[in-house]
Design an enzyme around this catalytic site. Structure first.
Site, PDB file in Angstrom:
ATOM      1  N   PRO A  14       0.835  -1.203   0.000  1.00  0.00           N
ATOM      2  CA  PRO A  14       0.000   0.000   0.000  1.00  0.00           C
ATOM      3  C   PRO A  14       0.873   1.256   0.000  1.00  0.00           C
ATOM      4  O   PRO A  14       1.770   1.388   0.834  1.00  0.00           O
ATOM      5  CB  PRO A  14      -0.787  -0.119   1.309  1.00  0.00           C
ATOM      6  N   GLN A  90      -5.857  -1.962   1.793  1.00  0.00           N
ATOM      7  CA  GLN A  90      -5.503  -1.728   3.191  1.00  0.00           C
ATOM      8  C   GLN A  90      -6.548  -0.803   3.807  1.00  0.00           C
ATOM      9  O   GLN A  90      -6.761   0.311   3.335  1.00  0.00           O
ATOM     10  CB  GLN A  90      -4.113  -1.089   3.294  1.00  0.00           C
ATOM     11  N   TYR A 173      -0.632   5.325  13.018  1.00  0.00           N
ATOM     12  CA  TYR A 173      -2.037   5.635  12.787  1.00  0.00           C
ATOM     13  C   TYR A 173      -2.873   5.040  13.917  1.00  0.00           C
ATOM     14  O   TYR A 173      -2.342   4.479  14.873  1.00  0.00           O
ATOM     15  CB  TYR A 173      -2.448   5.170  11.391  1.00  0.00           C
ATOM     16  N   LEU A 292      13.157  -1.521   1.997  1.00  0.00           N
ATOM     17  CA  LEU A 292      14.425  -1.492   1.263  1.00  0.00           C
ATOM     18  C   LEU A 292      14.793  -2.859   0.707  1.00  0.00           C
ATOM     19  O   LEU A 292      15.932  -3.307   0.803  1.00  0.00           O
ATOM     20  CB  LEU A 292      15.541  -0.926   2.145  1.00  0.00           C
TER      21      LEU A 292
END
Length: 345
Positions: A14, A90, A173, A292
């Protein structure tokens, strides 16, 4: 994964696009998400999609809080499915990080006079950083409404043709804010002990699983650590993952950080992979590795060595939507090259 078969182990993470109006998907999302399906990924997840209007990170976020959002998403999901990938979404609530600007305009808080909104909600009245808006501590009635909103969003996702639902409990969040003692200072049944701080996540999982078919997988993204002393830890993440496995969660998407602005995160290739490996091993649940992961042999080693069940790529798939096709060639594997592109591959 339940009734689904993924054509490989590459998933589109996402990624917020900040390109919606009133929560609606549009042509940008069709091209952004559709091109990654054409590019050979096994599953394509939309950006964090708000389950309530006031749970958006910004006014430009994708939403799933209205029945009117279903059909534009359904068009995109049909395209993704037609090109061999599995569409997913998501489901998210931004909590104290809501009502902010797009990152390319500064990303800071936006007042109601400037097009933002009030109130913003959090477990406790603790702002994300100095100078940001102070959120309102959620009363239990508001918590109940948010739990129901996640379930309603999952129902809409199913109606749109989505086949993977991921609950966003990471990156500072709302749900992560409840998990972490750094942001949750409550003294009721949603604060204090580990079981109390994780309660809302269990309730959301139960509510979503009640409307999400048994044949379809449910994922949860977590921040495996806050990277800050006295915050949420990898030990907490293992314990939570074990609880969620017993409640019908199929995979833990293992990210980290995001809850406090000053966390010292040791960035480097695959720096979050050890979290996925440990949660997979100790909680006995499938995991996704993220962070990464850029090289084909790196990604292959993560899956081959049992560190994670899927690799979930973000920025690398922004740079190269066809990365799965290139990775397949580098690894000597068959790739689902579209007929239209065969002469290039």
């Amino acid at each position: 994964m339940r009734s689904l078969v993924l054509r490989n182990r590459v998933v589109v993470s996402p990624m917020c696009e900040y390109s919606s109006r009133d929560g609606f998907a549009n042509d940008w999302h069709m091209v952004h998400l559709g091109s990654r399906a054409v590019g050979g990924a096994a599953a394509v997840l939309t950006e964090a999609s708000a389950v309530t209007a006031d749970g958006r990170i910004s006014a430009a976020d994708l939403g799933i809080y209205s029945d009117d959002h279903v059909e534009p998403l359904a068009r995109i999901f049909r395209f993704i499915h037609a090109h061999g990938a599995i569409p997913g979404m998501q489901l998210a609530h931004a909590g104290r990080k809501a009502s902010t600007a797009e990152p390319w305009t500064g990303g800071g808080p936006v007042s109601s006079a400037e097009g933002g909104w009030e109130p913003i909600w959090a477990p406790s009245a603790v702002p994300f950083r100095e100078g940001w808006q102070v959120p309102r501590a959620m009363p239990v009635a508001e918590i109940d409404q948010v739990v129901r909103a996640f379930a309603a969003a999952a129902r809409r996702l199913l109606e749109a043709g989505g086949q993977i639902a991921e609950i966003h409990a990471a990156h500072g969040y709302l749900l992560h804010e409840f998990l972490s003692p750094l942001s949750n200072h409550r003294d009721d049944r949603y604060g204090g002990s580990f079981d109390n701080r994780t309660r809302i996540v269990r309730e959301v999982v139960d509510a979503v699983r009640a409307v999400w078919p048994e044949r379809l997988p449910l994922w949860v993204r977590i921040s495996a650590t806050d990277w800050v002393e006295a915050g949420w830890t990898i030990d907490d993440s293992v314990a939570l993952a074990a609880q969620l496995k017993d409640r019908g969660v199929d995979l833990i998407d293992c990210s980290s950080g995001g809850n406090v602005p000053s966390a010292p995160i040791p960035l480097g290739p695959g720096y979050q992979v050890p979290f996925a490996e440990r949660i997979r091993r100790e909680a006995g649940i499938m995991t996704g590795a993220v962070g990464l992961i850029t090289e084909s042999h790196q990604a292959e080693a993560i899956v081959r060595d049992g560190q994670a069940d899927v690799v979930i790529l973000a920025r690398q798939l922004l740079r190269d939507p066809y990365w799965p096709l290139h990775a397949a060639r580098a690894l000597g594997a068959a790739a689902p090259v579209p007929t239209q592109y065969l002469r290039a591959f």
